[in-house]
Design an enzyme around this catalytic site. Structure first.
Site, PDB file in Angstrom:
ATOM      1  N   THR A  13       0.831  -1.211   0.000  1.00 48.38           N
ATOM      2  CA  THR A  13       0.000   0.000   0.000  1.00 48.38           C
ATOM      3  C   THR A  13       0.864   1.259   0.000  1.00 48.38           C
ATOM      4  OG1 THR A  13      -1.621  -1.212   1.302  1.00 48.38           O
ATOM      5  CG2 THR A  13      -1.862   1.173   1.273  1.00 48.38           C
ATOM      6  N   ARG A  45       7.526  -9.359  -3.408  1.00 55.13           N
ATOM      7  CA  ARG A  45       7.645 -10.789  -3.092  1.00 55.13           C
ATOM      8  C   ARG A  45       7.403 -11.653  -4.335  1.00 55.13           C
ATOM      9  NH1 ARG A  45       4.302 -11.903   2.147  1.00 55.13           N
ATOM     10  NH2 ARG A  45       4.895  -9.874   2.893  1.00 55.13           N
ATOM     11  N   GLY A 134       1.195   8.974  10.210  1.00 51.78           N
ATOM     12  CA  GLY A 134       1.044   9.106   8.752  1.00 51.78           C
ATOM     13  C   GLY A 134       1.487  10.447   8.202  1.00 51.78           C
ATOM     14  N   ILE A 136       1.018  13.528   9.119  1.00 52.56           N
ATOM     15  CA  ILE A 136       1.302  14.691   9.971  1.00 52.56           C
ATOM     16  C   ILE A 136       2.822  14.787  10.166  1.00 52.56           C
ATOM     17  CG2 ILE A 136       0.855  15.819  12.179  1.00 52.56           C
ATOM     18  CD1 ILE A 136      -1.463  13.907  12.632  1.00 52.56           C
ATOM     19  N   GLY A 187      -6.538  -0.667   3.817  1.00 54.78           N
ATOM     20  CA  GLY A 187      -5.075  -0.601   3.952  1.00 54.78           C
ATOM     21  C   GLY A 187      -4.627   0.196   5.166  1.00 54.78           C
ATOM     22  N   GLU A 190      -2.591  -2.896  10.431  1.00 52.04           N
ATOM     23  CA  GLU A 190      -1.314  -3.610  10.363  1.00 52.04           C
ATOM     24  C   GLU A 190      -1.544  -5.019   9.817  1.00 52.04           C
ATOM     25  OE1 GLU A 190       1.752  -2.115  11.287  1.00 52.04           O
ATOM     26  OE2 GLU A 190       0.274  -0.551  11.055  1.00 52.04           O
ATOM     27  N   ASP A 201       0.784  -0.969  18.220  1.00 57.14           N
ATOM     28  CA  ASP A 201       1.200  -0.001  17.192  1.00 57.14           C
ATOM     29  C   ASP A 201       1.303   1.406  17.800  1.00 57.14           C
ATOM     30  OD1 ASP A 201       1.377   0.746  14.165  1.00 57.14           O
ATOM     31  OD2 ASP A 201      -0.194   2.045  14.952  1.00 57.14           O
ATOM     32  N   LYS A 205       4.675   3.939  18.366  1.00 61.62           N
ATOM     33  CA  LYS A 205       4.738   5.358  17.972  1.00 61.62           C
ATOM     34  C   LYS A 205       5.010   6.252  19.186  1.00 61.62           C
ATOM     35  CE  LYS A 205       1.620   4.443  14.103  1.00 61.62           C
ATOM     36  NZ  LYS A 205       0.211   4.310  13.729  1.00 61.62           N
TER      37      LYS A 205
HETATM   38  N1  HSE Z   1      -2.035   0.572  11.315  1.00 58.38           N
HETATM   39  C1  HSE Z   1      -1.606   1.916  11.440  1.00 58.38           C
HETATM   40  C2  HSE Z   1      -2.782   2.783  11.855  1.00 58.38           C
HETATM   41  C3  HSE Z   1      -1.037   2.390  10.124  1.00 58.38           C
HETATM   42  O1  HSE Z   1      -3.915   2.326  11.734  1.00 58.38           O
HETATM   43  O2  HSE Z   1      -2.574   3.889  12.317  1.00 58.38           O
HETATM   44  C4  HSE Z   1      -0.289   3.672  10.221  1.00 58.38           C
HETATM   45  O3  HSE Z   1       0.820   3.581  11.059  1.00 58.38           O
END
Ligand code: HSE
Length: 436
Positions: A13, A45, A134, A136, A187, A190, A201, A205
């Site tokens: 993606t 891949r 993302g 920002i 998309g 994760e 996740d 961050k």
């Molecule tokens: N899976 C993450 C989210 C993707 O939903 O924020 C961006 O890091």
């Protein structure tokens, strides 16, 4: 014009989005960077599979080492995700003297200390703007925009999938599984969506944000992490009736007794901007001693918003190609020899307010027993609400909002109150942040 050749590891993606943005905006990008920047190779891949971008102008390979070892590639863009192979490839690229751009938050949160030290040794840049929130530019804002401040706190909605799920559940009454399936299709999620819904996740961050805000090494293991999967819809509704919205926040606070690093569902007063950040959007609040509160908002996931950050990093790297490495912005915002460990607080020592819901038998004196329990623990109550009993239920929901208190004291009070004969089952505890 001199050219810069980019090799992309992974055309999923974000990889496809990056190739598309680099090609579509090539002219604006070269006006900004002073270089003709183009993809020369990408690894996938399976070469026979259809791709989400036009690959006619660059070579495709199934061996990522072709890119990492290529003398043609100046900047390696790592977008394969995961840790093992990604780490091996990034360290190899660094050893080969290549600059690296990555969107891989797990890689930076877990192995960033080692990766940045290798990059310093080899005089190359590892840029990671796309790893957090993302599109920002929060890494750039904290590292550069706030370099005159003592940063006191960072708090944000930093997982788009989780925020999308909470918003759809609240607004449309959709089920958790239904919304998660849509987030995967779009998309946002994760590869392993438990990383989104269990807060891992967001913890990756937050680890990165805390390190660049406070000048500490990356310390993922010290982040207290709680996801949204156990959240009951009834509490989403009660919170709203009380003037709050439940958001999944990552919070990093510097206090006199240490750092609080925590990710969990949080009641936020509905009048706060952060409470109104919905869907896949992310927002990060940064509080500095000079600047005060600032809020940074934008799409937190998706192909092009993330590609926007990847491409900005590529431009940044291109602009500093001829700059001595010690004159570049340090990887973790502070000079490497000035990064210092700071003690992190344990959960029992966190200080915040709480939403506590007890199921209580609808009999005289029940409420006074609960109130007495809080008084005994010296916990001050901000508000109490008792709901009407649901049809067919013998208990009522009683909700307490506490004032700011140490979490260990609240846990002790809950333990004692749960042992009362008038209390049924376990209490629900959700933290409350006023974000002043
Ligand atoms: N899976 C993450 C989210 C993707 O939903 O924020 C961006 O890091």
């Amino acid at each position: 014009m001199k050219s810069v050749k980019v090799g992309i590891l992974g055309l999923g993606t974000v990889g496809a989005g990056t190739a598309e943005v680099l090609s579509r905006n090539a002219s604006e990008i070269s006006r900004r960077s002073g270089y003709d920047i183009a993809v020369s190779m990408a690894s996938v891949r399976d070469k026979s599979k259809p791709r989400g971008c036009d690959c006619s102008d660059f070579a495709l390979t199934e061996d990522p080492l072709d890119i990492v070892n290529s003398t043609e590639v100046d900047i390696v863009v790592e977008l394969i995700g995961g840790c093992d192979l990604a780490k091996e490839l990034v360290l190899k690229a660094i050893a080969n003297g290549k600059h690296v751009v990555t969107a891989n938050k797990a890689l930076i949160a877990l192995h960033g200390n080692e990766i940045f030290s290798a990059a310093e040794k080899h005089g190359v840049v590892v840029a990671y703007e796309a790893a957090v929130a993302g599109g920002i530019s929060i890494i750039k804002s904290i590292r550069e925009g706030f370099s005159g401040n003592q940063i006191e706190a960072v708090a944000g909605i930093i997982n788009g999938t989780g925020n999308f799920i909470l918003t759809e559940m609240r607004d449309k009454g959709r089920t958790f599984d239904d919304v998660l399936a849509e987030a995967q299709e779009l998309g946002y999620a994760e590869a392993d969506p438990t990383f989104d819904v269990e807060g891992i996740d967001a913890a990756h961050k937050l680890t990165i944000l805390a390190a660049i805000a406070f000048g500490t090494p990356l310390q993922f293991d010290d982040v207290y992490t709680e996801g949204i999967s156990k959240l009951d819809l009834v509490d989403v509704a009660y919170a709203q009736e009380l003037g709050y919205r439940i958001k999944h926040l990552g919070i990093a606070k510097k206090t006199e007794t240490g750092l609080e690093l925590r990710v969990h569902p949080t009641l936020v007063p509905e009048k706060r901007l952060l409470a109104n950040v919905d869907g896949v959007m992310n927002a990060v609040l940064v509080k500095g001693d000079a600047v005060g509160n600032t809020l940074h908002y934008g799409a937190g996931a998706g192909a092009e918003p993330t590609a926007s950050a990847v491409v900005a990093d590529i431009v940044d790297v291109a602009r500093t190609l001829d700059v001595a490495s010690q004159q570049r912005v340090p990887a973790l915002a502070f000079q490497a020899n000035a990064v210092q460990e700071l003690a992190t607080k344990k959960q029992a020592d966190f200080e915040t307010a709480f939403y506590l819901r007890f199921q209580v038998k609808d009999i005289a004196g029940a409420m006074s027993q609960l109130s007495a329990g809080f008084a005994e623990q010296n916990i001050s109550i901000e508000g109490i609400t008792q709901k009407e009993p649901e049809k067919g239920q013998s208990t009522v929901s009683v909700i307490f909002i506490t004032q700011k208190v140490q979490e260990g004291m609240v846990d002790e009070a809950i333990k004692q109150l749960e042992s009362l004969a008038v209390v049924d089952g376990e209490a629900v505890k959700i933290r409350v942040e006023h974000l002043n």
